[in-house]
Design an enzyme around this catalytic site. Structure first.
Site, PDB file in Angstrom:
ATOM      1  N   CYS A   7       0.875  -1.182   0.000  1.00  0.00           N
ATOM      2  CA  CYS A   7       0.000   0.000   0.000  1.00  0.00           C
ATOM      3  C   CYS A   7       0.908   1.225   0.000  1.00  0.00           C
ATOM      4  O   CYS A   7       2.103   1.113  -0.235  1.00  0.00           O
ATOM      5  CB  CYS A   7      -0.996  -0.015   1.166  1.00  0.00           C
ATOM      6  SG  CYS A   7      -0.317   0.241   2.807  1.00  0.00           S
ATOM      7  N   ASN A  10       2.418   1.638   4.198  1.00  0.00           N
ATOM      8  CA  ASN A  10       2.661   0.383   4.920  1.00  0.00           C
ATOM      9  C   ASN A  10       2.351   0.514   6.415  1.00  0.00           C
ATOM     10  O   ASN A  10       3.055  -0.008   7.257  1.00  0.00           O
ATOM     11  CB  ASN A  10       4.099  -0.092   4.685  1.00  0.00           C
ATOM     12  CG  ASN A  10       4.389  -1.494   5.194  1.00  0.00           C
ATOM     13  OD1 ASN A  10       5.471  -1.754   5.691  1.00  0.00           O
ATOM     14  ND2 ASN A  10       3.449  -2.411   5.074  1.00  0.00           N
ATOM     15  N   CYS A  12      -1.428   0.859   7.243  1.00  0.00           N
ATOM     16  CA  CYS A  12      -2.862   0.550   7.390  1.00  0.00           C
ATOM     17  C   CYS A  12      -3.256  -0.717   6.630  1.00  0.00           C
ATOM     18  O   CYS A  12      -3.403  -1.781   7.207  1.00  0.00           O
ATOM     19  CB  CYS A  12      -3.730   1.725   6.915  1.00  0.00           C
ATOM     20  SG  CYS A  12      -3.552   3.238   7.880  1.00  0.00           S
ATOM     21  N   ARG A  13      -3.424  -0.595   5.324  1.00  0.00           N
ATOM     22  CA  ARG A  13      -3.960  -1.695   4.520  1.00  0.00           C
ATOM     23  C   ARG A  13      -3.020  -2.883   4.381  1.00  0.00           C
ATOM     24  O   ARG A  13      -3.411  -4.024   4.631  1.00  0.00           O
ATOM     25  CB  ARG A  13      -4.358  -1.190   3.126  1.00  0.00           C
ATOM     26  CG  ARG A  13      -5.475  -0.182   3.162  1.00  0.00           C
ATOM     27  CD  ARG A  13      -5.691   0.446   1.808  1.00  0.00           C
ATOM     28  NE  ARG A  13      -4.557   1.317   1.478  1.00  0.00           N
ATOM     29  CZ  ARG A  13      -4.409   1.947   0.314  1.00  0.00           C
ATOM     30  NH1 ARG A  13      -5.290   1.780  -0.649  1.00  0.00           N
ATOM     31  NH2 ARG A  13      -3.373   2.725   0.101  1.00  0.00           N
ATOM     32  N   SER A  14      -1.785  -2.635   3.962  1.00  0.00           N
ATOM     33  CA  SER A  14      -0.893  -3.780   3.735  1.00  0.00           C
ATOM     34  C   SER A  14      -0.516  -4.513   5.019  1.00  0.00           C
ATOM     35  O   SER A  14      -0.435  -5.745   4.999  1.00  0.00           O
ATOM     36  CB  SER A  14       0.341  -3.380   2.915  1.00  0.00           C
ATOM     37  OG  SER A  14       1.094  -2.373   3.527  1.00  0.00           O
ATOM     38  N   ASP A 120      -8.363   3.391   1.381  1.00  0.00           N
ATOM     39  CA  ASP A 120      -7.405   3.721   2.429  1.00  0.00           C
ATOM     40  C   ASP A 120      -8.165   4.294   3.628  1.00  0.00           C
ATOM     41  O   ASP A 120      -8.770   5.360   3.528  1.00  0.00           O
ATOM     42  CB  ASP A 120      -6.402   4.746   1.909  1.00  0.00           C
ATOM     43  CG  ASP A 120      -5.228   4.952   2.850  1.00  0.00           C
ATOM     44  OD1 ASP A 120      -5.311   4.535   4.021  1.00  0.00           O
ATOM     45  OD2 ASP A 120      -4.227   5.536   2.402  1.00  0.00           O
TER      46      ASP A 120
END
Length: 157
Positions: A7, A10, A12-14, A120
């Site tokens: 993401c 690095n 939140c999402r990933s 995001d």
């Protein structure tokens, strides 16, 4: 088999995707995550991501943000990007078609519609993080099954 989640920062999402996918795969799989920028390098995931994962029994609190390195294209077998901008940024760093073939849009690989992006949640609230968790969890169910089938078919771990 080595899997990389990508993401922007690095945090939140990933990291969530890394934790979720890791929880669904045998230990013979390596799952890691990176960002396309180095702004948060060395930081732990966003506290809301950590709390959301913990609410589902997944500990991502010890992960550390790091940026994507060119060497990652040689190290990882599959590289999953959370959104189209990440995908574009990652593809721009590939040196050849073999590397390019490793890079995929995460939700598209999970069978969602073409060009589907993981939103995001950074500027949102806990509900946004929970929504992203649910989206990632559902997609990780599909992707973990695909990866395990691929490993069995190709006799890799």
């Amino acid at each position: 088999m080595k899997i990389l989640m990508v993401c922007l920062g690095n945090i939140c999402r990933s990291p969530l995707a890394e934790g979720i996918l890791r929880s669904k795969l045998p230990d013979s799989f390596l799952v890691d995550s990176v960002g396309t920028i180095s702004m948060h390098e060395g930081e732990t995931p966003d506290k809301r991501a950590v709390k959301t994962a913990a609410n589902h029994g997944i500990d991502i609190s010890k992960q550390k943000s790091r940026p994507l390195h060119v060497s990652d294209f040689d190290k990882f077998d599959r590289i999953y990007c959370m959104d189209l901008k990440n995908l574009e940024d990652v593809i721009s760093l590939t040196k050849n078609e073999e590397q390019r073939q490793k890079v995929h849009l995460f939700l598209e690989e999970a069978g969602n519609h073409q060009n589907s992006e993981v939103p995001d949640p950074y500027w949102g609230d806990m509900k946004d993080f929970e929504d992203v968790f649910q989206l990632l969890d559902s997609a990780c169910n599909k992707i973990s099954h695909q990866l395990q089938q691929h490993a069995i078919t190709n006799k890799i771990g």
